[in-house]
Write an enzyme that holds these catalytic residues in place. Structure first.
Site, PDB file in Angstrom:
ATOM      1  N   ASP A 112       2.051   7.131   6.310  1.00  0.00           N
ATOM      2  CA  ASP A 112       3.539   6.910   5.839  1.00  0.00           C
ATOM      3  C   ASP A 112       4.479   7.084   6.493  1.00  0.00           C
ATOM      4  OD1 ASP A 112       5.186   4.843   5.008  1.00  0.00           O
ATOM      5  OD2 ASP A 112       3.529   5.343   2.973  1.00  0.00           O
ATOM      6  N   ASP A 213       7.683   3.134   7.157  1.00  0.00           N
ATOM      7  CA  ASP A 213       8.261   2.299   6.170  1.00  0.00           C
ATOM      8  C   ASP A 213      10.331   1.712   6.660  1.00  0.00           C
ATOM      9  OD1 ASP A 213       8.677   2.200   2.910  1.00  0.00           O
ATOM     10  OD2 ASP A 213      11.346   3.877   4.186  1.00  0.00           O
ATOM     11  N   HIS A 330       2.364   0.144  -4.028  1.00  0.00           N
ATOM     12  CA  HIS A 330       3.281   1.489  -5.313  1.00  0.00           C
ATOM     13  C   HIS A 330       4.394   0.356  -5.349  1.00  0.00           C
ATOM     14  CE1 HIS A 330       4.907   1.846  -1.044  1.00  0.00           C
ATOM     15  NE2 HIS A 330       5.990   1.695  -1.364  1.00  0.00           N
ATOM     16  N   ASP A 331       5.051  -0.486  -4.890  1.00  0.00           N
ATOM     17  CA  ASP A 331       6.639  -1.196  -4.941  1.00  0.00           C
ATOM     18  C   ASP A 331       6.254  -1.898  -6.205  1.00  0.00           C
ATOM     19  OD1 ASP A 331       8.153   0.788  -3.894  1.00  0.00           O
ATOM     20  OD2 ASP A 331       8.211  -0.223  -1.738  1.00  0.00           O
TER      21      ASP A 331
END
Length: 557
Positions: A112, A213, A330-331
């Site tokens: 990331d 990101d 993950h969101d």
């Protein structure tokens, strides 16, 4: 039952393509994947322990959420040192061992890259706060303000103002996320130089690429920008961002690595500019398909909207660009809870839709065993900052606590962050210590060990789908066409090349429904290759129910 055997295999005559086009990815949220040192937090050595599990699944690369040094205000997305590993996860030596062992198994590692903002504990920001004349002052966005009057009325993604006042210097600093995540000033060439040096450091270490990101937020409008209909418009895909993205692209091209941009605010009709022949990234994550329907506190995903949105993206990138495919991460909450009923049948149906679309599929940890949303019983079980903020806002507005909890947690990111359910033992085999988030009690039935007990497990079905998509060019490069676009629960599409056509037919509901195909088709040409239930010949009229999925193939030459 699944049957993935193909009697004849199309010879891959396509010119050498980028490796990620034929790859399947797997996303790991390291804090929740596997705890190797029994402190209740997942770590790098825990990932190493499970590399053989991932290899057996059939994936090709792993995307690891942030593992950098961080105060963990936003679980690692607030970075205080880009070139250090957070002590919860291990050491740089542990990471190098993971990288080496993954490469030995022919598994690639994607990191990331978080460069829209840092932690407020990053040395750059600590210096920036000291004075108006500090050399690092312009590494961040500062503007004149008073404690009660920010520079403008823009709102952050996490709620509240995008500005936080600093008593020491009498100005406010800008942040699109939490106040502990100040945004970097990309207009400052010194900032970009520092970032590019850091990127090269990781690439020289041998990683295979980045998921980038919040990259569509790095350019901001002037502070006096007038918001009309979209409150995020001042910092979402703002004109001028292309200059910085071209600079990033030049570095990525030097190393020939895989890049995935998180491109919030980039609509499908602009996607080719981001990921096409002259685009900035190999692929981008879109956020448009995640629409909710239903009453607050009981919202579900909209299957018609899912079909509509994915069709737009498949069509817009049909000839130029590449899709990054996902149903959960993950969101987001768990897809089997969002679009299904938490059942194995629904998990397999959704897997069929996802893995046979055109693009690079990303499986989120636990998706391959059918992990579901968590039944949160109190706000104390929540870690996600935005969920907690939403809950307290609802209370302040007069919502009773029970309803506030249901509404705030309905779509919470923590549903997908509960620890991985490895086996039917204490804490689901994730750790021998109390985990940082509670493990869902359904680990007794939903866990990875079930794959060794059930030949019809969700895990084995994922394996079959992954093998299938890699056996023919049609399921990698074939043209996509959505069929039955108006049907509320059937997701049906074809993938076609000059030599064959595949038809993917999925019912995303428990109820029975009847569908019709053209009477001009020669149905004897179609052979069923894979199914989640009993084999059923393709016919002009078909009855489907209970999340069943069928995959058919027709040779055309």
């Amino acid at each position: 039952m699944p049957n993935s055997a193909i009697q004849t295999k199309e010879v891959n005559t396509t010119a050498q393509q980028n490796w990620w086009e034929n790859a399947v990815g797997y996303q790991i949220y390291p804090r929740s994947f596997k705890d190797s040192n029994h402190d209740g937090i997942g770590d790098l050595n825990g990932i190493r322990e499970k590399l053989s599990y991932l290899k057996e699944l059939g994936i090709d690369f792993i995307w690891i959420n942030p593992i950098y040094a961080s105060p963990n205000i936003d679980n690692g997305y607030d970075i205080s040192d880009y070139q250090a590993i957070h002590e919860d996860f291990g050491t740089m030596e542990d990471f190098q061992a993971l990288l080496n062992e993954a490469h030995a198994l022919d598994l690639k590692i994607i990191m990331d890259l978080v460069v829209n903002h840092t932690s407020d504990q990053h040395p750059w920001f600590l210096e920036s706060k000291k004075s108006l004349q500090n050399p690092y002052r312009d590494y961040y966005h500062w503007a004149d303000a008073t404690k009660d009057l920010p520079p403008n009325n823009w709102q952050s993604f996490f709620g509240g103002s995008t500005w936080t006042y600093d008593e020491t210097t009498g100005q406010s600093y800008f942040h699109v996320f939490a106040k502990e995540q100040p945004d970097l000033n990309w207009t400052n060439p010194k900032v970009r130089h520092e970032i590019y040096q850091m990127i090269r450091w990781w690439l020289d270490l041998g990683i295979d690429g980045f998921r980038v990101d919040a990259i569509s937020h790095i350019q901001k409008e002037p502070w006096d920008f007038n918001i009309t209909d979209n409150q995020w418009a001042p910092f979402m895909n703002v004109s001028g961002i292309e200059t910085y993205l071209q600079e990033l692209k030049a570095i990525f091209n030097e190393y020939n690595v895989m890049t995935v941009g998180e491109a919030s605010g980039v609509p499908h009709h602009e996607a080719a500019a981001w990921t096409g022949d002259t685009g900035y990234f190999n692929m981008i994550f879109e956020l448009e398909h995640c629409e909710r329907i239903g009453d607050l506190g009981h919202q579900k995903g909209s299957v018609p909207h899912l079909k509509y949105t994915l069709n737009q993206w498949q069509t817009s990138l049909a000839d130029n660009g590449w899709n990054a495919l996902y149903l959960e991460n993950h969101d987001t909450p768990r897809s089997v809870s969002v679009y299904g009923d938490d059942s194995p049948e629904a998990s397999k149906a959704l897997a069929t839709v996802l893995l046979l679309l055109k693009g690079t599929p990303f499986i989120y940890q636990g998706q391959e065993v059918g992990m579901t949303n968590y039944p949160f019983g109190s706000i104390g079980e929540i870690d996600a900052t935005d969920t907690i903020h939403f809950y307290h806002t609802l209370l302040e507005q007069g919502t009773i606590s029970k309803d506030a909890l249901a509404i705030a947690t309905n779509w919470s990111r923590d549903h997908s962050r509960t620890p991985f359910q490895w086996e039917n033992t204490l804490h689901g085999g994730f750790s021998t210590a109390e985990p940082w988030l509670k493990v869902n009690d359904n680990y007794r039935m939903i866990n990875a060990a079930q794959k060794d007990l059930e030949s019809s497990s969700i895990y084995h079905y994922y394996q079959a789908l992954i093998r299938l998509r890699k056996q023919t060019d049609a399921l990698i490069y074939g043209r996509f066409e959505l069929l039955l676009p108006e049907h509320p629960t059937i997701f049906c599409y074809t993938r076609t090349t000059t030599t064959e056509t595949w038809l993917i037919l999925v019912q995303l509901d428990r109820e029975q429904t009847t569908i019709s195909f053209p009477n001009s088709w020669d149905y004897s040409d179609w052979k069923e290759i894979l199914t989640t239930t009993e084999k059923q010949p393709l016919t002009e009229q078909m009855i489907l129910s209970d999340y069943e999925a069928h995959v058919y193939r027709k040779i055309t030459s």
